[in-house]
Design a protein around this motif. Structure first.
Motif, PDB file in Angstrom:
ATOM      1  N   LYS A  54       0.842  -1.206   0.000  1.00 28.57           N
ATOM      2  CA  LYS A  54       0.000   0.000   0.000  1.00 28.57           C
ATOM      3  C   LYS A  54       0.874   1.252   0.000  1.00 28.57           C
ATOM      4  CE  LYS A  54      -3.572   2.342   2.725  1.00 28.57           C
ATOM      5  NZ  LYS A  54      -2.954   3.536   3.301  1.00 28.57           N
ATOM      6  N   GLY A  55       1.888   1.266   0.834  1.00 34.19           N
ATOM      7  CA  GLY A  55       2.792   2.411   0.898  1.00 34.19           C
ATOM      8  C   GLY A  55       3.536   2.640  -0.402  1.00 34.19           C
ATOM      9  N   LEU A  56       3.959   1.563  -1.047  1.00 40.37           N
ATOM     10  CA  LEU A  56       4.642   1.680  -2.342  1.00 40.37           C
ATOM     11  C   LEU A  56       3.727   2.312  -3.382  1.00 40.37           C
ATOM     12  CD1 LEU A  56       6.558  -1.704  -2.617  1.00 40.37           C
ATOM     13  CD2 LEU A  56       7.559   0.575  -2.731  1.00 40.37           C
ATOM     14  N   ILE A  57       2.493   1.878  -3.391  1.00 40.97           N
ATOM     15  CA  ILE A  57       1.527   2.425  -4.352  1.00 40.97           C
ATOM     16  C   ILE A  57       1.330   3.913  -4.097  1.00 40.97           C
ATOM     17  CG2 ILE A  57      -0.904   2.393  -5.069  1.00 40.97           C
ATOM     18  CD1 ILE A  57      -0.801  -0.688  -4.352  1.00 40.97           C
ATOM     19  N   GLU A  58       1.072   4.270  -2.856  1.00 43.26           N
ATOM     20  CA  GLU A  58       0.778   5.665  -2.517  1.00 43.26           C
ATOM     21  C   GLU A  58       1.953   6.605  -2.770  1.00 43.26           C
ATOM     22  OE1 GLU A  58      -2.540   5.167   1.004  1.00 43.26           O
ATOM     23  OE2 GLU A  58      -0.415   4.931   1.532  1.00 43.26           O
ATOM     24  N   SER A  59       3.160   6.109  -2.572  1.00 42.46           N
ATOM     25  CA  SER A  59       4.324   6.986  -2.726  1.00 42.46           C
ATOM     26  C   SER A  59       4.930   6.953  -4.130  1.00 42.46           C
ATOM     27  CB  SER A  59       5.391   6.629  -1.691  1.00 42.46           C
ATOM     28  OG  SER A  59       5.831   5.310  -1.872  1.00 42.46           O
ATOM     29  N   ASN A  60       4.405   6.109  -5.010  1.00 41.58           N
ATOM     30  CA  ASN A  60       4.933   6.000  -6.376  1.00 41.58           C
ATOM     31  C   ASN A  60       3.800   5.983  -7.395  1.00 41.58           C
ATOM     32  OD1 ASN A  60       7.920   5.496  -5.865  1.00 41.58           O
ATOM     33  ND2 ASN A  60       6.975   3.904  -4.602  1.00 41.58           N
ATOM     34  N   LEU A  61       2.970   7.015  -7.388  1.00 39.62           N
ATOM     35  CA  LEU A  61       1.812   7.037  -8.280  1.00 39.62           C
ATOM     36  C   LEU A  61       2.191   7.131  -9.750  1.00 39.62           C
ATOM     37  CD1 LEU A  61      -0.704   9.210  -6.239  1.00 39.62           C
ATOM     38  CD2 LEU A  61      -0.689   6.730  -6.539  1.00 39.62           C
TER      39      LEU A  61
ATOM     40  N   VAL B  95      -6.018   2.821  -8.869  1.00 46.45           N
ATOM     41  CA  VAL B  95      -6.834   3.784  -9.615  1.00 46.45           C
ATOM     42  C   VAL B  95      -7.404   4.837  -8.670  1.00 46.45           C
ATOM     43  CG1 VAL B  95      -8.934   4.070 -11.007  1.00 46.45           C
ATOM     44  CG2 VAL B  95      -7.367   2.176 -11.483  1.00 46.45           C
ATOM     45  N   ASP B  96      -7.900   4.415  -7.524  1.00 42.61           N
ATOM     46  CA  ASP B  96      -8.458   5.339  -6.531  1.00 42.61           C
ATOM     47  C   ASP B  96      -7.418   6.375  -6.102  1.00 42.61           C
ATOM     48  OD1 ASP B  96     -10.825   5.826  -4.603  1.00 42.61           O
ATOM     49  OD2 ASP B  96      -9.093   5.709  -3.249  1.00 42.61           O
ATOM     50  N   CYS B  97      -6.228   5.917  -5.794  1.00 42.87           N
ATOM     51  CA  CYS B  97      -5.153   6.833  -5.392  1.00 42.87           C
ATOM     52  C   CYS B  97      -4.811   7.818  -6.508  1.00 42.87           C
ATOM     53  CB  CYS B  97      -3.899   6.052  -5.003  1.00 42.87           C
ATOM     54  SG  CYS B  97      -4.029   5.200  -3.439  1.00 42.87           S
ATOM     55  N   LYS B  98      -4.674   7.316  -7.717  1.00 41.29           N
ATOM     56  CA  LYS B  98      -4.315   8.188  -8.844  1.00 41.29           C
ATOM     57  C   LYS B  98      -5.401   9.217  -9.123  1.00 41.29           C
ATOM     58  CE  LYS B  98      -1.104   5.164 -11.244  1.00 41.29           C
ATOM     59  NZ  LYS B  98      -0.554   4.830 -12.546  1.00 41.29           N
TER      60      LYS B  98
ATOM     61  N   VAL C  94      -3.400  19.349 -17.830  1.00 40.01           N
ATOM     62  CA  VAL C  94      -3.925  17.996 -17.713  1.00 40.01           C
ATOM     63  C   VAL C  94      -2.903  16.983 -18.232  1.00 40.01           C
ATOM     64  CG1 VAL C  94      -5.731  16.401 -18.499  1.00 40.01           C
ATOM     65  CG2 VAL C  94      -6.341  18.715 -17.763  1.00 40.01           C
ATOM     66  N   SER C  95      -2.216  17.328 -19.301  1.00 39.82           N
ATOM     67  CA  SER C  95      -1.203  16.414 -19.843  1.00 39.82           C
ATOM     68  C   SER C  95      -0.066  16.195 -18.850  1.00 39.82           C
ATOM     69  CB  SER C  95      -0.656  16.934 -21.169  1.00 39.82           C
ATOM     70  OG  SER C  95      -0.050  18.197 -21.000  1.00 39.82           O
ATOM     71  N   SER C  96       0.298  17.226 -18.116  1.00 39.77           N
ATOM     72  CA  SER C  96       1.339  17.097 -17.091  1.00 39.77           C
ATOM     73  C   SER C  96       0.867  16.220 -15.937  1.00 39.77           C
ATOM     74  CB  SER C  96       1.732  18.482 -16.569  1.00 39.77           C
ATOM     75  OG  SER C  96       2.661  18.370 -15.523  1.00 39.77           O
ATOM     76  N   ILE C  97      -0.368  16.408 -15.536  1.00 37.08           N
ATOM     77  CA  ILE C  97      -0.945  15.578 -14.469  1.00 37.08           C
ATOM     78  C   ILE C  97      -0.966  14.122 -14.899  1.00 37.08           C
ATOM     79  CG2 ILE C  97      -3.062  15.070 -13.178  1.00 37.08           C
ATOM     80  CD1 ILE C  97      -3.628  18.128 -13.263  1.00 37.08           C
ATOM     81  N   SER C  98      -1.386  13.881 -16.129  1.00 36.89           N
ATOM     82  CA  SER C  98      -1.459  12.502 -16.616  1.00 36.89           C
ATOM     83  C   SER C  98      -0.086  11.844 -16.620  1.00 36.89           C
ATOM     84  CB  SER C  98      -2.106  12.444 -18.002  1.00 36.89           C
ATOM     85  OG  SER C  98      -1.269  12.995 -18.980  1.00 36.89           O
ATOM     86  N   GLN C  99       0.951  12.576 -17.024  1.00 36.75           N
ATOM     87  CA  GLN C  99       2.313  12.031 -17.014  1.00 36.75           C
ATOM     88  C   GLN C  99       2.787  11.751 -15.599  1.00 36.75           C
ATOM     89  OE1 GLN C  99       4.621  14.904 -19.168  1.00 36.75           O
ATOM     90  NE2 GLN C  99       4.150  13.996 -21.161  1.00 36.75           N
ATOM     91  N   GLN C 100       2.496  12.673 -14.668  1.00 34.43           N
ATOM     92  CA  GLN C 100       2.917  12.486 -13.284  1.00 34.43           C
ATOM     93  C   GLN C 100       2.236  11.287 -12.631  1.00 34.43           C
ATOM     94  OE1 GLN C 100       3.024  16.090 -10.844  1.00 34.43           O
ATOM     95  NE2 GLN C 100       3.010  17.265 -12.748  1.00 34.43           N
ATOM     96  N   LEU C 101       1.096  10.896 -13.159  1.00 30.02           N
ATOM     97  CA  LEU C 101       0.360   9.762 -12.610  1.00 30.02           C
ATOM     98  C   LEU C 101       0.565   8.477 -13.409  1.00 30.02           C
ATOM     99  CD1 LEU C 101      -2.899  11.580 -11.525  1.00 30.02           C
ATOM    100  CD2 LEU C 101      -0.954  10.902 -10.113  1.00 30.02           C
TER     101      LEU C 101
END
Length: 122
Positions: free
Chosen positions: A8-15, A52-55, A70-77
């Motif tokens: 869970k921590g890995l997912i949350e810290s590496n979106l 998906v929920d976290c992202k 939006v394109s920057s957000i999508s790349q960051q996620l």
């Protein structure tokens, strides 16, 4: 349960990472079946749904910033294409990222106008 919490921590810290279940299981030192079963028992959703929920919730927070595209957000996620992100966002929330950004802008403008109006009469 420590392995499940670590996943869970890995997912949350590496979106920005697009973890597969097998990758996560390998990283935390367990097998896929154990991870899937216990993750759902502990957190009430599948690993994929949690990712998906976290992202999507992170995206929602990021959309409040007017200067972030939006394109920057999508790349960051971790989305390769902004259109894939927009489709996932709409499927998750029921509206597009730009629609949400517009609602934030309208709300803030109305809030500031009401606040200014109230200050005149105080």
């Amino acid at each position: 349960m420590e392995k499940i919490k670590t996943a869970k921590g890995l997912i949350e810290s590496n979106l920005s990472q697009n973890f597969t279940i097998s990758q996560l299981a390998r990283i935390v030192g367990t097998n896929e079946q154990y991870l899937k079963k216990h993750f759902k028992q502990f957190y009430g959703m599948t690993v994929f749904n949690f990712i998906v929920d976290c992202k999507m919730n992170k995206a929602k927070l990021m959309l409040k910033e007017k200067d972030v595209k939006v394109s920057s957000i999508s790349q960051q996620l971790g989305y390769r294409h902004a259109t894939h992100f927009t489709t996932a966002f709409k499927k998750f929330f029921g509206y597009t990222p730009n629609a949400l950004r517009y609602l934030f802008a309208v709300f803030i403008d109305n809030y500031l106008a009401i606040k200014d109006f109230a200050m005149i009469y105080i």
